[in-house]
Design an enzyme around this catalytic site. Structure first.
Site, PDB file in Angstrom:
ATOM      1  CB  THR A 160      -0.969  -0.018   1.201  1.00 38.00           C
ATOM      2  OG1 THR A 160      -1.691  -1.253   1.211  1.00 38.00           O
ATOM      3  CG2 THR A 160      -1.953   1.129   1.162  1.00 38.00           C
ATOM      4  CG  ASN A 185      -4.149  -7.130  -0.001  1.00 28.26           C
ATOM      5  OD1 ASN A 185      -4.143  -6.461   1.029  1.00 28.26           O
ATOM      6  ND2 ASN A 185      -4.472  -8.404  -0.003  1.00 28.26           N
ATOM      7  CG  ASP A 215      -7.962  -6.709   2.355  1.00 28.22           C
ATOM      8  OD1 ASP A 215      -7.193  -7.410   3.035  1.00 28.22           O
ATOM      9  OD2 ASP A 215      -7.678  -5.555   1.990  1.00 28.22           O
ATOM     10  CB  SER A 262     -10.118  -0.861   2.922  1.00 30.10           C
ATOM     11  OG  SER A 262      -8.857  -0.227   2.904  1.00 30.10           O
ATOM     12  CB  SER A 263      -6.730  -1.323   7.319  1.00 29.45           C
ATOM     13  OG  SER A 263      -7.199  -2.519   7.899  1.00 29.45           O
TER      14      SER A 263
END
EC number: 2.3.2.2
Length: 573
Positions: free
Chosen positions: A370, A390, A412, A441-442
């Site tokens: 990322t 990812n 994910d 998502s983070s």
């Protein structure tokens, strides 16, 4: 010693990372850009010099990162961008997250024994979602930019054709992923031209990717999601056993959503809503911590409270969060001060709460992968943008003739309920895959605004993204500047596994002993604890810019852990 070197490096950043004071406190004295690669930062500055605003610069930075940072992001992935339009005062969250192909049902990711097939979830055609980043570039350029898309994409096209030197992190990541990437002829043609794998210092050219970007520049959305590029993408995926369709590509759509907004001390925090899990988690953690004077506390006491807030936020992430277009996310409740007060009341100030004692079922309720960049321009427009494929080099699959390295974002999703993914986080029905659904998502692009300062920040780091942004916010709140925030040491807890993980020198020996006495389990790097099993490498790549209204100065903070990162300020003419 290592952290001392990091902090010294931050203090020695070039003067170009700061702008001189402005006589006009209503506007920044120029533009500031911080990104994970100097060529991307320079591309954004080039577009600003040509008359572009922060949004045009964001398109240039994003596309250039897609060329020079294939280890982390690209046209075959997606992103979540937070925009602030200074003229209207509006904040908007632009969701360019990938979507699940119709054929990618949970059963496709199980082996003959019914267990999660991690290889299929993380590598190759089945691991890839329908990309969203190209559509996001078109959307932002057309709706918010001043310049034609063709002009903003020109630096990326030029660099893809002419090439750039392979840097250490890119070469090391390729060595790790090479066994997967060598499976696919389209990937070998890009990363092992003439049978010779890329190595640090090589000139890395991507003519197919330049052509793909050129079609995007000339035809907009249709230049990627329909026509020649789309046909090559579908053919490349399906030739390797996947099941994409042209209709799925043509049907992709960017979503605009309302950001999450809340108060922390004197700051207004504006951050990412679902399909990101980051904003809700930040709201929970910071509202749990708000009554405490963290700066005045002893280290162990402060870390204990912060870790307990992390534990509770990540527990809720597991059960309640998913794509809001498919599941009902109790966002209003989860982000409310009253809910945070209830979570705070469950914290024992002297003892760790074992994660097993927090409910393991939902209760009724009404890596170096990322990349991130941060931008402020002279009008006060702001962009916090996080984008990804990812894991390292995503799926490892390049569709022949496109230069597009596809993501492996299907991992994910909660492909098998209750089974951790590559980042050790798990989920249940709220994050199960369905056709067209976006995976949780983070990514947590964030704005901070007080009467005195404006800051833009974000970072890569998988499930650690949220806690790194949390620590960045706490750093700004403690009075640190952008350079110091980017260099802060990092630690993390995510409910399960029930351990505190940390970078080297993030936790003193005395504080570690006190935390263990409270019942915490720590996995510290080997140089900090005898027999420690924690990671000895550093995390994330936090990129941040700030505008100090008190003295009219702009400052960029680029993560000193990564030599290719760059923060630069371009003063107003």
């Amino acid at each position: 010693m290592k952290q001392a070197v990091v902090l010294l490096f931050a203090l020695l950043l070039p003067l170009s990372a700061a702008a001189q004071p402005s006589a006009d406190p209503a506007h920044p004295p120029g533009a500031a850009i911080a990104s994970a690669h100097g060529l991307a930062t320079d591309a954004g500055l080039e577009i600003v010099r040509e008359g572009g605003n922060a949004f045009d610069a964001a398109v240039a930075v994003s596309a250039t990162l897609s060329v020079v940072e294939p280890i982390s992001s690209g046209l075959g992935g997606g992103g979540l961008w937070l925009l602030h339009d200074a003229k209207s005062g509006r904040d908007v969250f632009v969701d360019g997250r990938e979507t699940a192909p119709a054929a990618a049902t949970p059963e496709r990711f199980l082996d003959k024994d019914g267990k999660l097939d991690s290889n299929r979830a993380q590598n190759g055609p089945w691991s890839a979602g329908i990309p969203g980043l190209p559509a996001m570039l078109v959307h932002v350029a057309e709706k918010y930019g001043r310049l034609p898309l063709k002009q903003s994409l020109a630096p990326a096209i030029r660099i893809a054709r002419e090439g750039f030197p392979v840097y250490g992190r890119m070469a090391r990541g390729y060595a790790v992923k090479r066994a997967v990437m060598d499976r696919y002829p389209g990937t070998r043609a890009v990363f092992s031209p003439n049978g010779k794998p890329i190595a640090e210092g090589d000139l890395f050219r991507q003519p197919d990717l330049a052509n793909t970007l050129q079609r995007l520049a000339e035809q907009g959305f249709d230049g990627f999601y329909r026509g020649a590029t789309a046909k090559k993408l579908v053919a490349g995926v399906n030739a390797q056993g996947g099941q994409w369709t042209l209709a799925e590509l043509a049907g992709y759509a960017v979503k605009e959503r309302d950001p999450i907004r809340f108060r922390y001390h004197d700051w207004t925090i504006v951050t990412a809503p679902p399909v990101s899990s980051g904003g809700i988690a930040l709201a929970q953690m910071l509202q749990i911590l708000e009554p405490y004077d963290l700066k005045a506390m002893p280290e162990a006491e402060r870390l204990h409270l912060i870790v307990e807030s992390m534990r509770r936020a990540y527990r809720d992430r597991t059960f309640y969060l998913g794509d809001p277009d498919f599941v009902q996310v109790p966002q209003k409740l989860l982000t409310s001060p009253a809910y945070a007060a209830g979570l705070r009341a469950s914290i024992n100030p002297d003892k760790a709460t074992p994660s097993a004692l927090l409910s393991g079922a939902p209760t009724p309720l009404e890596d170096e992968e990322t990349t991130h960049f941060s931008i402020i321009d002279a009008d006060g427009n702001r962009v916090a943008a996080t984008q990804t494929v990812n894991l390292l080099y995503g799926s490892g699959l390049v569709a022949p003739g496109t230069g597009v390295l596809l993501n492996d974002e299907m991992d994910d999703f909660a492909l098998k309920p209750g089974t951790p993914n590559a980042f050790g986080v798990m989920g249940f029905d709220a994050n199960a895959p369905k056709p067209g659904k976006r995976m949780l998502s983070s990514m947590t692009p964030t704005f901070m605004e007080s009467p005195d300062k404006v800051a833009v920040l974000g970072t890569p780091g998988g499930s650690r993204i949220i806690t790194m942004v949390l620590l960045g916010i706490l750093g700004y709140d403690a009075g640190l500047d952008a350079k110091q925030v980017a260099a802060l040491p990092r630690y993390h807890h995510q409910w399960l596994p029930d351990v505190i993980d940390a970078e080297p020198k993030a936790i003193s020996a005395e504080a570690a002993a006190a935390l263990r006495a409270m019942g915490h389990t720590l996995e510290l790097p080997p140089d900090e604890a005898e027999g420690g099993r924690g990671s000895s490498h550093v995390w994330g790549n936090l990129e941040t810019v700030e505008w100090d209204r008190r003295n009219g100065r702009l400052l960029g903070g680029s993560d000193p852990r990564y030599p290719e990162s760059k923060a630069t300020v371009l003063p107003s003419p």
